[in-house]
Scaffold this active site. Structure first.
Site, PDB file in Angstrom:
ATOM      1  N   ASP A 293       0.827  -1.206   0.000  1.00 30.23           N
ATOM      2  CA  ASP A 293       0.000   0.000   0.000  1.00 30.23           C
ATOM      3  C   ASP A 293       0.861   1.256   0.000  1.00 30.23           C
ATOM      4  O   ASP A 293       1.927   1.276   0.619  1.00 30.23           O
ATOM      5  CB  ASP A 293      -0.906  -0.019   1.240  1.00 30.23           C
ATOM      6  CG  ASP A 293      -2.075   0.935   1.108  1.00 30.23           C
ATOM      7  OD1 ASP A 293      -2.349   1.408  -0.008  1.00 30.23           O
ATOM      8  OD2 ASP A 293      -2.710   1.218   2.134  1.00 30.23           O
TER       9      ASP A 293
ATOM     10  N   ASN B 298     -10.635  -3.666  -5.032  1.00 34.17           N
ATOM     11  CA  ASN B 298      -9.979  -2.685  -5.913  1.00 34.17           C
ATOM     12  C   ASN B 298     -10.686  -2.516  -7.254  1.00 34.17           C
ATOM     13  O   ASN B 298     -10.442  -1.542  -7.969  1.00 34.17           O
ATOM     14  CB  ASN B 298      -8.505  -3.038  -6.144  1.00 34.17           C
ATOM     15  CG  ASN B 298      -7.604  -2.719  -4.964  1.00 34.17           C
ATOM     16  OD1 ASN B 298      -6.616  -3.413  -4.718  1.00 34.17           O
ATOM     17  ND2 ASN B 298      -7.927  -1.666  -4.209  1.00 34.17           N
TER      18      ASN B 298
END
Ligand code: IPE
Ligand code: MG
Length: 231
Positions: free
Chosen positions: A2, A50
């Site tokens: 991330d 996502n």
């Protein structure tokens, strides 16, 4: 992995440049993991959730996965790395599915390290697909409901045949799991760092490993019990 978008913003670049920088980090961390003798490295590249991102970003990530697999597969193979994929492959573009299968077939007999790529993966998705397959076996009369135990569930999950992860590293400052491996991380050590993924270099990996070595893994037992057995 991330923090690609924030890394890009900090460097005055588009998000896509952040994802490209993220690939460079993945490459160097994979190499470093082979060097320290890691058995299995699982990279969470794209989650079930996502897909909710803007379509342009999703498409450019899918293209990036195709490009990276094509470019890196020779070196992955030469380093003796076995490539494995986890996730909802039927959701992926056909060209990416083909590259994934080709990489799996080509590296199937390698044994230096297993590199697992998680795309369109979610820990809940994994449990659902396992439940469906176990239920189908029950319906087919191959399994009794009472025979379903942790081993049966584990064998139907995506990481079947691999040991449970020892260490989970989350970059980018969040302190959450975000639907990564759920079942598998029951006793995994969790390491959180504010480093953005593109900045996560072998030195950062060494910090994570030092943290891991400092943990006493009791698996439900007491410290006294472990000391009695000896380390
Ligand atoms: C992680 O970086 C990469 C993917 C999910 C593909 P992000 O894109 O989530 O980066 P931030 O969180 O916006 O910084
Ligand atoms: Mg993010």
């Amino acid at each position: 992995m991330d923090g690609n978008g924030r890394w890009a913003a900090r460097h005055g670049k588009a998000r896509h440049a952040g994802h490209r920088a993220g690939v460079r980090a993945a490459r160097s961390i994979t190499k470093a993991c082979v060097e320290v003798g890691t058995d299995v490295l699982t990279l969470f590249a794209f989650s079930s959730e996502n897909w909710r991102r803007p379509i342009d970003e999703v498409n450019s990530l899918m293209r990036l996965f195709v490009e990276v697999l094509q470019r890196e597969i020779d070196e992955i193979h030469e380093r003796g790395i076995q490539f494995r994929f986890i996730g909802a492959r039927e959701q992926l573009p056909e060209i990416l599915r083909k590259r994934i299968s080709a990489a799996e077939v080509r590296t199937a007999n390698n044994d230096q390290m297993t590199l697992v790529l998680a795309v369109a993966y979610g820990g809940r998705w994994d449990l659902v697909q396992a439940a469906r397959r176990v239920a189908a076996k029950v319906r087919a009369g191959e399994l009794e409901p009472g025979e379903i135990d942790e081993g049966v569930i584990g064998r139907h999950l995506s990481l079947t045949g691999l040991p449970a992860p020892d260490l989970l590293i989350r970059t980018g400052g969040e302190r959450r799991i975000s639907n990564f491996l759920l079942w598998d991380i029951a006793y995994t050590e969790l390491y959180f760092t504010d480093a953005l993924w593109p900045d996560f270099n072998p030195g950062e990996l060494e910090n994570a490993l030092a943290f891991f070595r400092s943990r006493q893994r009791r698996f439900g037992r007491t410290s006294d019990q472990l000391e009695a057995v000896g380390d």
